[in-house]
Structures are given as structure tokens and as C-alpha cells.
Design an enzyme around this catalytic site. Sequence first.
Site, PDB file in Angstrom:
ATOM      1  N   PRO A   1       0.850  -1.198   0.000  1.00 20.24           N
ATOM      2  CA  PRO A   1       0.000   0.000   0.000  1.00 20.24           C
ATOM      3  C   PRO A   1       0.881   1.242   0.000  1.00 20.24           C
ATOM      4  CG  PRO A   1       0.077  -0.983   2.192  1.00 20.24           C
ATOM      5  CD  PRO A   1       0.815  -1.917   1.279  1.00 20.24           C
TER       6      PRO A   1
ATOM      7  N   GLN B   1      -6.130  -1.386   3.557  1.00 19.42           N
ATOM      8  CA  GLN B   1      -5.307  -1.038   4.710  1.00 19.42           C
ATOM      9  C   GLN B   1      -5.913   0.134   5.474  1.00 19.42           C
ATOM     10  OE1 GLN B   1      -1.436   1.122   4.773  1.00 19.42           O
ATOM     11  NE2 GLN B   1      -0.571  -0.830   5.461  1.00 19.42           N
TER      12      GLN B   1
ATOM     13  N   CYS C   1       3.809   3.472   9.169  1.00 18.80           N
ATOM     14  CA  CYS C   1       3.991   4.750   8.468  1.00 18.80           C
ATOM     15  C   CYS C   1       4.800   5.708   9.338  1.00 18.80           C
ATOM     16  CB  CYS C   1       2.637   5.366   8.134  1.00 18.80           C
ATOM     17  SG  CYS C   1       2.776   6.957   7.274  1.00 18.80           S
TER      18      CYS C   1
ATOM     19  N   ASN D   1      10.018  -6.600   3.556  1.00 17.52           N
ATOM     20  CA  ASN D   1       9.771  -5.343   2.842  1.00 17.52           C
ATOM     21  C   ASN D   1      10.947  -4.404   3.077  1.00 17.52           C
ATOM     22  OD1 ASN D   1       7.776  -2.448   3.401  1.00 17.52           O
ATOM     23  ND2 ASN D   1       8.139  -3.330   1.406  1.00 17.52           N
TER      24      ASN D   1
END
Length: 352
Positions: A31, A85, A115, A215
Site C-alpha cells: 500500500p 489497509q 507509516c 519489505n
Amino acid sequence: MISLSPSLQAKLSTPLKIDSFEVKSRVLQSPLSGVTDLVFRRLVRRYAPDSMMYTEMVNATGLHYVKQLPKIMEVDPKERPISIQLFDCRPDFLAQAAIKAVEEGADTVDINMGCPVNKITKNGGGSSLLRQPEVAELIVREVVKAVDVPVTVKTRIGWNDNEITILDFAKRMEDAGAKMITVHGRTRAQGYNGNARWEWIARVKEVLSIPVIGNGDIFSVEAAVKCLEQTGADGVMCSRGTLGYPFLVGEVDHFLKTGELLPRPNPMQRLECAREHLFALWEYKGDRGVRQARKHMTWYAKGFVGAADLRGKLSLVETVQQGLDLIDQAMEKLVANGDEGEEEEFQNLVVL
């Protein structure tokens, strides 16, 4: 020469199981706020039809107070598998938002706990939850109770180098009911600077029984394979590597399934994709879509003679026709010059 170890090849040949839900690909599209809308996801899915896609993150508090669902939550019934998300720090609001996400067609619900952006963390969302593990745990428990699809978490390895708490945090998320966790191998303080520390992803994999997705710094097939080999992760999630390059998820997926490297698209093919992306954004969002397309267009314009000048012009386009004309002119120059592109230059560019 990129190659897979026999043990990795054996694991990657099976579907990714997120609790009872199966995904026929071990490569996921991350996302990305302001990027992974319906138009972008369709482009990525063209080359990676089996991969899990994620919407842009949705503010659960904002969703609570509006009557009409935001467009960033819109999914096409045909685009499966798909995850929506959510972000927030309020367990009850997130539970309510998760119910709406499932009603919209989400196969899984992902909670953003990674984030690093100030406007998110200062309100208690995103990676600030790494400093509030009890709240994060309660969030997962409440969302799990609210929906009948798997609940997953995306996070980072810690707040800063002095607070790398991912091992305890990830175990809490699993115990609370999360069915998969994606770990970005950077701290919140790093933002997107420095190297992703994949060794922490490997350590998370050692302590969890649920799938762990790696990731961070997945910019190529080679990087994806290295990450999987070094971490033992159950899959990889591509993020910034897909900006201006929606082919990446499909390239990685194809290699993991076949051991074959697909030929990289040349500048002409990338510009054709940019043209399609621009037009589709305009059709979907009107003039606002054209403004949003500026950044996408500049990401596409890399790796060929005249790309820098084109980037400057595309960043200022006001109308869809203006953008299409600029891309068409660039493509005509490529044909006239017989320019198949400076691939070495393209590969060495890092998207920020």
C-alpha cells in the site's frame, strides 16, 4: 546469475496461506499513499494477476464521520486478491472501519503500524504504535473480533536504533490474532534512508508461526531473491520499486515461479504504460487525476536520452492532452533515434 536454492524454490512453489485464505503468489504490492489507487493496481495486476494488492491506507477516524466512503477505499469486484489497509489508534473506530472494508470486498484487512510520516504518528497512528504495544495489541484483538477475514499488520523494526522492539511487538501481534505480518526493515527514524536491515526480518521469522513478509529495498528481482534467501521470509512486498515501474511485482513473481528472468521493458514500452496511466487517471478522477499523474509521469521518464527534460515538462502539465502530447513527442524521438534505452542508467536510478 540469479538462482534460487532448492529449499526456497520448494517453499515458493506453494500458495501463501493467510489463515484460511490462499494467495497464489509470494509477491505483494505494498500500500502506498497517493499511489496504489484503482488505476495503479490494475496496471500492476496486468503483469501479476495472482498477487495481493493493497489500497492506499484509509483513515478510520475520517471514515467514522463521513457518510460516503472515500474513493481510496473503492475496489473492483474483479480485482482479487485485494486487501484494504486502515490506520488509526482507536480500536473501536478501526473495528468499525474493518467491517466497512469487508463490505467493500476486502479479502484481508491490514492495519498500518509502520507509516513514519509526522502527521500520522503525532495522532497515534502508523509507527507510533511501536511505542504503544498494548494499544496495538488491543487494536488487533478488536478488529479480529469484528470481521471474518484475516487481519494482518504492516510495521517497522522499531522507533529508532535505541528502540528496536520488533521481536516482542511482532509476537504480541500474533498472540492478538494477526494472521500475517509485513516487516519493513527500517526504523521510524530512518524513514526511507539508509539500508533496510533484513537481518531483523530473519529474526522475526524465527519467533513467529504466522507468515512473515519482507519489505524494504526490493527494487529488482535480484533484491527480492536475496531478501528471501537471507531472511527465510514467506514472501516479499514491493514498494518504491514499483513507482513508474508497475512491472516489478510481475517480474519477481514470474521468476520465483519459473526461475526465468523476463526481459525488462524498454523506454518505449515504459512510456506507453505512462501514457495509459495518465489517461486512465484522467478518466477516473478528472482534472484531479491529471494533477496526481504528474508525479507518476516523472517516475516513468527515466533511463533514456532526453528523460530529464521530459520529467521537467511532465511535472507541470495542466491538462491530459498536454501530457499525452509530451509523451507522444518523446516516443517519436525514440523511434527517430532508434533509441532502445540506456538500461544501465535506468537500473542505477533510485526512486525516492
